[in-house]
Design a protein around this motif. Structure first.
Motif, PDB file in Angstrom:
ATOM      1  N   TRP A 160      19.424   6.414   5.248  1.00  0.00           N
ATOM      2  CA  TRP A 160      18.242   7.287   5.255  1.00  0.00           C
ATOM      3  C   TRP A 160      18.615   8.668   5.798  1.00  0.00           C
ATOM      4  O   TRP A 160      18.255   9.692   5.218  1.00  0.00           O
ATOM      5  CB  TRP A 160      17.124   6.654   6.078  1.00  0.00           C
ATOM      6  CG  TRP A 160      15.969   7.561   6.374  1.00  0.00           C
ATOM      7  CD1 TRP A 160      15.585   8.039   7.583  1.00  0.00           C
ATOM      8  CD2 TRP A 160      15.043   8.118   5.427  1.00  0.00           C
ATOM      9  NE1 TRP A 160      14.491   8.853   7.463  1.00  0.00           N
ATOM     10  CE2 TRP A 160      14.132   8.916   6.140  1.00  0.00           C
ATOM     11  CE3 TRP A 160      14.893   8.025   4.045  1.00  0.00           C
ATOM     12  CZ2 TRP A 160      13.094   9.606   5.536  1.00  0.00           C
ATOM     13  CZ3 TRP A 160      13.856   8.712   3.440  1.00  0.00           C
ATOM     14  CH2 TRP A 160      12.977   9.487   4.176  1.00  0.00           C
ATOM     15  N   ASP A 204      10.827   9.972  -1.700  1.00  0.00           N
ATOM     16  CA  ASP A 204      10.406   9.017  -2.723  1.00  0.00           C
ATOM     17  C   ASP A 204      11.574   8.513  -3.569  1.00  0.00           C
ATOM     18  O   ASP A 204      11.426   7.558  -4.324  1.00  0.00           O
ATOM     19  CB  ASP A 204       9.306   9.586  -3.611  1.00  0.00           C
ATOM     20  CG  ASP A 204       9.713  10.861  -4.334  1.00  0.00           C
ATOM     21  OD1 ASP A 204      10.660  11.529  -3.903  1.00  0.00           O
ATOM     22  OD2 ASP A 204       9.061  11.170  -5.345  1.00  0.00           O
ATOM     23  N   PRO A 244      11.039   5.761   8.564  1.00  0.00           N
ATOM     24  CA  PRO A 244       9.580   5.861   8.467  1.00  0.00           C
ATOM     25  C   PRO A 244       8.944   4.469   8.510  1.00  0.00           C
ATOM     26  O   PRO A 244       9.534   3.489   8.044  1.00  0.00           O
ATOM     27  CB  PRO A 244       9.366   6.516   7.102  1.00  0.00           C
ATOM     28  CG  PRO A 244      10.651   7.213   6.797  1.00  0.00           C
ATOM     29  CD  PRO A 244      11.718   6.378   7.443  1.00  0.00           C
ATOM     30  N   VAL A 245       7.759   4.369   9.070  1.00  0.00           N
ATOM     31  CA  VAL A 245       7.076   3.090   9.245  1.00  0.00           C
ATOM     32  C   VAL A 245       6.952   2.340   7.926  1.00  0.00           C
ATOM     33  O   VAL A 245       7.191   1.131   7.868  1.00  0.00           O
ATOM     34  CB  VAL A 245       5.686   3.294   9.886  1.00  0.00           C
ATOM     35  CG1 VAL A 245       4.890   2.004   9.898  1.00  0.00           C
ATOM     36  CG2 VAL A 245       5.832   3.852  11.290  1.00  0.00           C
ATOM     37  N   ASN A 246       6.618   3.048   6.853  1.00  0.00           N
ATOM     38  CA  ASN A 246       6.472   2.359   5.566  1.00  0.00           C
ATOM     39  C   ASN A 246       7.805   1.775   5.086  1.00  0.00           C
ATOM     40  O   ASN A 246       7.829   0.735   4.428  1.00  0.00           O
ATOM     41  CB  ASN A 246       5.857   3.265   4.508  1.00  0.00           C
ATOM     42  CG  ASN A 246       6.667   4.515   4.238  1.00  0.00           C
ATOM     43  OD1 ASN A 246       7.226   5.113   5.158  1.00  0.00           O
ATOM     44  ND2 ASN A 246       6.723   4.921   2.989  1.00  0.00           N
ATOM     45  N   PHE A 247       8.928   2.390   5.438  1.00  0.00           N
ATOM     46  CA  PHE A 247      10.238   1.845   5.071  1.00  0.00           C
ATOM     47  C   PHE A 247      10.541   0.586   5.889  1.00  0.00           C
ATOM     48  O   PHE A 247      11.090  -0.374   5.369  1.00  0.00           O
ATOM     49  CB  PHE A 247      11.341   2.879   5.264  1.00  0.00           C
ATOM     50  CG  PHE A 247      11.351   3.985   4.243  1.00  0.00           C
ATOM     51  CD1 PHE A 247      10.387   4.064   3.246  1.00  0.00           C
ATOM     52  CD2 PHE A 247      12.322   4.952   4.281  1.00  0.00           C
ATOM     53  CE1 PHE A 247      10.395   5.083   2.315  1.00  0.00           C
ATOM     54  CE2 PHE A 247      12.349   5.987   3.341  1.00  0.00           C
ATOM     55  CZ  PHE A 247      11.384   6.049   2.366  1.00  0.00           C
ATOM     56  N   GLU A 301       8.320  -1.462   7.114  1.00  0.00           N
ATOM     57  CA  GLU A 301       7.456  -2.513   6.560  1.00  0.00           C
ATOM     58  C   GLU A 301       8.049  -3.069   5.266  1.00  0.00           C
ATOM     59  O   GLU A 301       8.052  -4.287   5.046  1.00  0.00           O
ATOM     60  CB  GLU A 301       6.052  -1.974   6.316  1.00  0.00           C
ATOM     61  CG  GLU A 301       5.303  -1.669   7.597  1.00  0.00           C
ATOM     62  CD  GLU A 301       4.007  -0.903   7.372  1.00  0.00           C
ATOM     63  OE1 GLU A 301       3.735  -0.483   6.223  1.00  0.00           O
ATOM     64  OE2 GLU A 301       3.272  -0.722   8.355  1.00  0.00           O
ATOM     65  N   GLU A 302       8.559  -2.185   4.415  1.00  0.00           N
ATOM     66  CA  GLU A 302       9.173  -2.625   3.162  1.00  0.00           C
ATOM     67  C   GLU A 302      10.444  -3.429   3.443  1.00  0.00           C
ATOM     68  O   GLU A 302      10.703  -4.458   2.804  1.00  0.00           O
ATOM     69  CB  GLU A 302       9.481  -1.429   2.267  1.00  0.00           C
ATOM     70  CG  GLU A 302      10.018  -1.830   0.912  1.00  0.00           C
ATOM     71  CD  GLU A 302      10.302  -0.653  -0.002  1.00  0.00           C
ATOM     72  OE1 GLU A 302      10.872  -0.906  -1.075  1.00  0.00           O
ATOM     73  OE2 GLU A 302       9.974   0.505   0.338  1.00  0.00           O
ATOM     74  N   ASP A 306      11.124  -5.193   6.116  1.00  0.00           N
ATOM     75  CA  ASP A 306      10.713  -6.499   6.627  1.00  0.00           C
ATOM     76  C   ASP A 306      10.277  -7.428   5.495  1.00  0.00           C
ATOM     77  O   ASP A 306      10.593  -8.622   5.498  1.00  0.00           O
ATOM     78  CB  ASP A 306       9.582  -6.351   7.645  1.00  0.00           C
ATOM     79  CG  ASP A 306      10.044  -5.768   8.973  1.00  0.00           C
ATOM     80  OD1 ASP A 306      11.256  -5.808   9.256  1.00  0.00           O
ATOM     81  OD2 ASP A 306       9.185  -5.271   9.726  1.00  0.00           O
ATOM     82  N   LYS A 307       9.559  -6.885   4.519  1.00  0.00           N
ATOM     83  CA  LYS A 307       9.106  -7.675   3.372  1.00  0.00           C
ATOM     84  C   LYS A 307      10.307  -8.184   2.569  1.00  0.00           C
ATOM     85  O   LYS A 307      10.365  -9.354   2.190  1.00  0.00           O
ATOM     86  CB  LYS A 307       8.190  -6.826   2.488  1.00  0.00           C
ATOM     87  CG  LYS A 307       7.665  -7.529   1.256  1.00  0.00           C
ATOM     88  CD  LYS A 307       6.818  -6.600   0.411  1.00  0.00           C
ATOM     89  CE  LYS A 307       7.764  -5.685  -0.328  1.00  0.00           C
ATOM     90  NZ  LYS A 307       7.177  -4.887  -1.371  1.00  0.00           N
TER      91      LYS A 307
END
Length: 122
Positions: A19, A30, A86-89, A91-92, A94-95
């Motif tokens: 990153w 993106d 970033p938080v959304n990364f 979360e992704e 972890d998924k």
């Protein structure tokens, strides 16, 4: 039986470095792929072949047929550091890790020559 330890913190560190490299190259956020980052890490850690397709189906094929068997995969849960993603990364990531652990479990059930376990370090 050969054993390979896969540390969760190592994956997070690898993705954090990718990153940061991505940002230094002034690439837009993106275009950064968490999933591609995971597959790059797996390719290195599992010493997958050059033809590895960097997708879940290709990983399944490698685990159940190509990778040198017998083998033991040990996932070490030790994500206790701060990672600069970033938080959304996160979360992704972890998924995808949850999916990956299920894939490892299913692949181990498919063949007697592959074992998989999860060890938690707190």
């Amino acid at each position: 039986m050969a054993a390979i330890s896969l540390q969760e913190s190592s994956l997070y560190q690898f993705c954090t470095e990718k990153w940061q490299e991505h940002l230094k190259n002034n690439d837009t956020a993106d275009l950064f792929s968490v999933k591609a980052c995971i597959h790059q890490w797996l390719e290195i850690k599992l010493e997958l072949p050059n033809w590895y397709g960097r997708n879940w189906d290709a990983l399944w094929d490698c685990l159940t047929g190509w990778i040198g068997l017998p083998i033991e995969l040990v996932w070490i849960q030790n994500k206790d550091e701060d990672f600069f993603l970033p938080v959304n990364f996160i979360e992704e990531l972890d998924k995808h890790i949850e999916f990956l652990l299920n894939l490892f479990t299913e692949a181990a059930a498919e063949t007697d020559e592959l074992t998989f376990s999860i060890t938690a370090f707190l």
